[in-house]
Design a protein around this motif. Structure first.
Motif, PDB file in Angstrom:
ATOM      1  N   THR A 172       0.821  -1.202   0.000  1.00 24.84           N
ATOM      2  CA  THR A 172       0.000   0.000   0.000  1.00 24.84           C
ATOM      3  C   THR A 172       0.861   1.260   0.000  1.00 24.84           C
ATOM      4  O   THR A 172       2.034   1.242   0.384  1.00 24.84           O
ATOM      5  N   ALA A 173       0.234   2.378  -0.391  1.00 26.63           N
ATOM      6  CA  ALA A 173       0.915   3.671  -0.308  1.00 26.63           C
ATOM      7  C   ALA A 173       1.223   4.016   1.144  1.00 26.63           C
ATOM      8  O   ALA A 173       2.244   4.650   1.442  1.00 26.63           O
ATOM      9  N   SER A 174       0.375   3.601   2.064  1.00 24.85           N
ATOM     10  CA  SER A 174       0.629   3.869   3.482  1.00 24.85           C
ATOM     11  C   SER A 174       1.875   3.132   3.962  1.00 24.85           C
ATOM     12  O   SER A 174       2.636   3.642   4.796  1.00 24.85           O
ATOM     13  N   ALA A 175       2.118   1.931   3.449  1.00 17.56           N
ATOM     14  CA  ALA A 175       3.322   1.192   3.826  1.00 17.56           C
ATOM     15  C   ALA A 175       4.581   1.966   3.451  1.00 17.56           C
ATOM     16  O   ALA A 175       5.603   1.901   4.150  1.00 17.56           O
ATOM     17  N   VAL A 176       4.511   2.717   2.362  1.00 22.43           N
ATOM     18  CA  VAL A 176       5.647   3.535   1.947  1.00 22.43           C
ATOM     19  C   VAL A 176       5.928   4.611   2.994  1.00 22.43           C
ATOM     20  O   VAL A 176       7.086   4.886   3.337  1.00 22.43           O
ATOM     21  N   PHE A 177       4.883   5.219   3.546  1.00 19.52           N
ATOM     22  CA  PHE A 177       5.063   6.240   4.577  1.00 19.52           C
ATOM     23  C   PHE A 177       5.697   5.642   5.830  1.00 19.52           C
ATOM     24  O   PHE A 177       6.590   6.233   6.434  1.00 19.52           O
ATOM     25  N   TYR A 178       5.253   4.457   6.241  1.00 12.56           N
ATOM     26  CA  TYR A 178       5.874   3.790   7.381  1.00 12.56           C
ATOM     27  C   TYR A 178       7.368   3.595   7.126  1.00 12.56           C
ATOM     28  O   TYR A 178       8.207   3.846   8.000  1.00 12.56           O
ATOM     29  N   ALA A 179       7.697   3.125   5.923  1.00  8.37           N
ATOM     30  CA  ALA A 179       9.103   2.894   5.581  1.00  8.37           C
ATOM     31  C   ALA A 179       9.889   4.204   5.585  1.00  8.37           C
ATOM     32  O   ALA A 179      11.038   4.246   6.049  1.00  8.37           O
ATOM     33  N   GLU A 180       9.290   5.277   5.079  1.00 11.57           N
ATOM     34  CA  GLU A 180       9.961   6.580   5.076  1.00 11.57           C
ATOM     35  C   GLU A 180      10.301   7.020   6.498  1.00 11.57           C
ATOM     36  O   GLU A 180      11.420   7.485   6.773  1.00 11.57           O
ATOM     37  N   ILE A 181       9.338   6.896   7.398  1.00 13.77           N
ATOM     38  CA  ILE A 181       9.565   7.292   8.785  1.00 13.77           C
ATOM     39  C   ILE A 181      10.722   6.489   9.389  1.00 13.77           C
ATOM     40  O   ILE A 181      11.622   7.047  10.039  1.00 13.77           O
ATOM     41  N   CYS A 182      10.709   5.193   9.163  1.00 17.66           N
ATOM     42  CA  CYS A 182      11.734   4.350   9.772  1.00 17.66           C
ATOM     43  C   CYS A 182      13.104   4.578   9.153  1.00 17.66           C
ATOM     44  O   CYS A 182      14.130   4.504   9.851  1.00 17.66           O
ATOM     45  N   LEU A 183      13.162   4.881   7.886  1.00 18.51           N
ATOM     46  CA  LEU A 183      14.440   5.216   7.268  1.00 18.51           C
ATOM     47  C   LEU A 183      14.969   6.540   7.806  1.00 18.51           C
ATOM     48  O   LEU A 183      16.159   6.661   8.136  1.00 18.51           O
ATOM     49  N   LEU A 184      14.101   7.552   7.915  1.00 21.47           N
ATOM     50  CA  LEU A 184      14.528   8.831   8.477  1.00 21.47           C
ATOM     51  C   LEU A 184      14.979   8.678   9.922  1.00 21.47           C
ATOM     52  O   LEU A 184      15.947   9.310  10.360  1.00 21.47           O
ATOM     53  N   ALA A 185      14.270   7.835  10.685  1.00 24.35           N
ATOM     54  CA  ALA A 185      14.645   7.626  12.079  1.00 24.35           C
ATOM     55  C   ALA A 185      16.048   7.062  12.200  1.00 24.35           C
ATOM     56  O   ALA A 185      16.724   7.268  13.218  1.00 24.35           O
ATOM     57  N   ARG A 186      16.504   6.379  11.169  1.00 24.34           N
ATOM     58  CA  ARG A 186      17.839   5.779  11.186  1.00 24.34           C
ATOM     59  C   ARG A 186      18.892   6.714  10.582  1.00 24.34           C
ATOM     60  O   ARG A 186      20.015   6.772  11.095  1.00 24.34           O
ATOM     61  N   ILE A 187      18.588   7.435   9.512  1.00 22.00           N
ATOM     62  CA  ILE A 187      19.618   8.214   8.819  1.00 22.00           C
ATOM     63  C   ILE A 187      19.739   9.645   9.319  1.00 22.00           C
ATOM     64  O   ILE A 187      20.680  10.349   8.938  1.00 22.00           O
ATOM     65  N   CYS A 188      18.810  10.099  10.147  1.00 20.79           N
ATOM     66  CA  CYS A 188      18.931  11.407  10.798  1.00 20.79           C
ATOM     67  C   CYS A 188      19.391  11.169  12.235  1.00 20.79           C
ATOM     68  O   CYS A 188      18.778  10.376  12.957  1.00 20.79           O
ATOM     69  N   ARG A 189      20.442  11.857  12.652  1.00 22.13           N
ATOM     70  CA  ARG A 189      20.933  11.659  14.015  1.00 22.13           C
ATOM     71  C   ARG A 189      19.875  12.029  15.057  1.00 22.13           C
ATOM     72  O   ARG A 189      19.879  11.498  16.160  1.00 22.13           O
ATOM     73  N   ASN A 190      18.984  12.941  14.702  1.00 17.22           N
ATOM     74  CA  ASN A 190      17.891  13.324  15.589  1.00 17.22           C
ATOM     75  C   ASN A 190      16.610  12.563  15.248  1.00 17.22           C
ATOM     76  O   ASN A 190      15.504  13.036  15.504  1.00 17.22           O
ATOM     77  N   GLY A 191      16.761  11.363  14.684  1.00 15.89           N
ATOM     78  CA  GLY A 191      15.616  10.566  14.258  1.00 15.89           C
ATOM     79  C   GLY A 191      14.559  10.331  15.316  1.00 15.89           C
ATOM     80  O   GLY A 191      13.357  10.409  15.016  1.00 15.89           O
TER      81      GLY A 191
END
Length: 288
Positions: free
Chosen positions: A224-243
């Motif tokens: 789903t398109a919503s699954a993409v948003f979940y993945a985006e959040i989790c990727l940002l949480a890892r690649i941003c030091r302030n995730g």
């Protein structure tokens, strides 16, 4: 000092948080959520990858493609390509933003549309005279979202082009997300981003539903398109030091990503190394 808290088995089910994101990014054999996350990266957008199939980055050049992503090679692309009129032309990389800078906006499709409609004072189902279509028609959901968000001064990903190099898949999504995280989207004016849906409001039970995008029809090979948003959040949480700060953000709260190059490389190395098992793990539990 006291000893750290003992690690224990936890359930992925609940509201999304940093710990559940860590579980999602584990090797795909570890739990059902990680299995679904790693299946998102097939060569065709919206189609789940199977064991033994190549990923989207294989077709784009493997490690060399990831190196280009972190260097921002395509950040200047028109991420609205395919929309009606000048906004969607590939040679128009920078929309005419109403304000000086346009932060990146992430969310579910419904959330992004609602955010951009509210920002422009538009009612649901209202006319879209700026499209130039007969009767003020909006030209469909994707076209309306692209135009409304550009007018709302929001950098969103809405590529509907069928050109092979620019067609949407999760690799294209990662490229846009990385450009947002390093502040190099056209007109972004810094690594600022915000959300149309609160990340902490996401219920993980919806992450791995098999529904065809744009409909409620069951589709065993779709995500789903919503699954993409979940993945985006989790990727940002890892690649941003302030995730971890993402999970305290409300709708519209601006956050500046402190991009971590090493963390990005660790994530992409893990993506490339992950081998999909033949069958889905039968647990949503993870050790943390």
């Amino acid at each position: 000092p006291p000893p750290p808290p003992a690690r224990q088995w936890r359930s992925f089910i609940g509201s999304l948080d940093a710990s559940k994101c860590d579980a999602m990014l584990l090797p795909p054999s570890k739990n059902a959520a990680a299995y679904h996350f790693h299946r998102l990266w097939g060569q065709e957008g919206w189609r789940l990858r199977e064991a033994g199939q190549q990923s989207c980055w294989d077709a784009k050049g493997g490690q060399a493609w990831f190196d280009g992503v972190i260097a921002g090679r395509h950040c200047g692309w028109n991420w609205f390509e395919g929309a009606n009129g000048a906004l969607g032309r590939p040679d128009m990389p920078t929309p005419t933003w109403p304000l000086v800078s346009a932060p990146a906006l992430l969310g579910t499709e419904a959330g992004i549309m609602a955010f951009c409609r509210e920002a422009t004072g538009a009612a649901e189902g209202g006319p879209c005279p700026w499209t130039g279509l007969e009767g003020g028609g909006c030209g469909g959901f994707d076209n309306e979202l692209a135009h409304r968000c550009a007018r709302a001064n929001q950098n969103v990903l809405r590529i509907t082009s069928h050109a092979y190099e620019r067609r949407w898949d999760m690799c294209q999504n990662l490229e846009w997300l990385t450009c947002a995280a390093i502040g190099r989207l056209p007109g972004q004016g810094g690594a600022t981003l915000h959300f149309a849906n609160e990340p902490s409001s996401l219920a993980t039970k919806w992450f791995d539903k098999h529904v065809a995008p744009g409909s409620m029809a069951f589709c065993d090979q779709c995500y789903t398109a919503s699954a993409v948003f979940y993945a985006e959040i989790c990727l940002l949480a890892r690649i941003c030091r302030n995730g971890p700060a993402l999970f305290g953000a409300g709708v519209g709260d601006l956050i500046t990503c402190a991009f971590d190059v090493d963390a990005f490389r660790n994530v992409t190395d893990a993506l490339r190394a992950a081998a999909l098992p033949e069958t889905r793990p039968n647990t949503y539990e993870y050790f943390a």
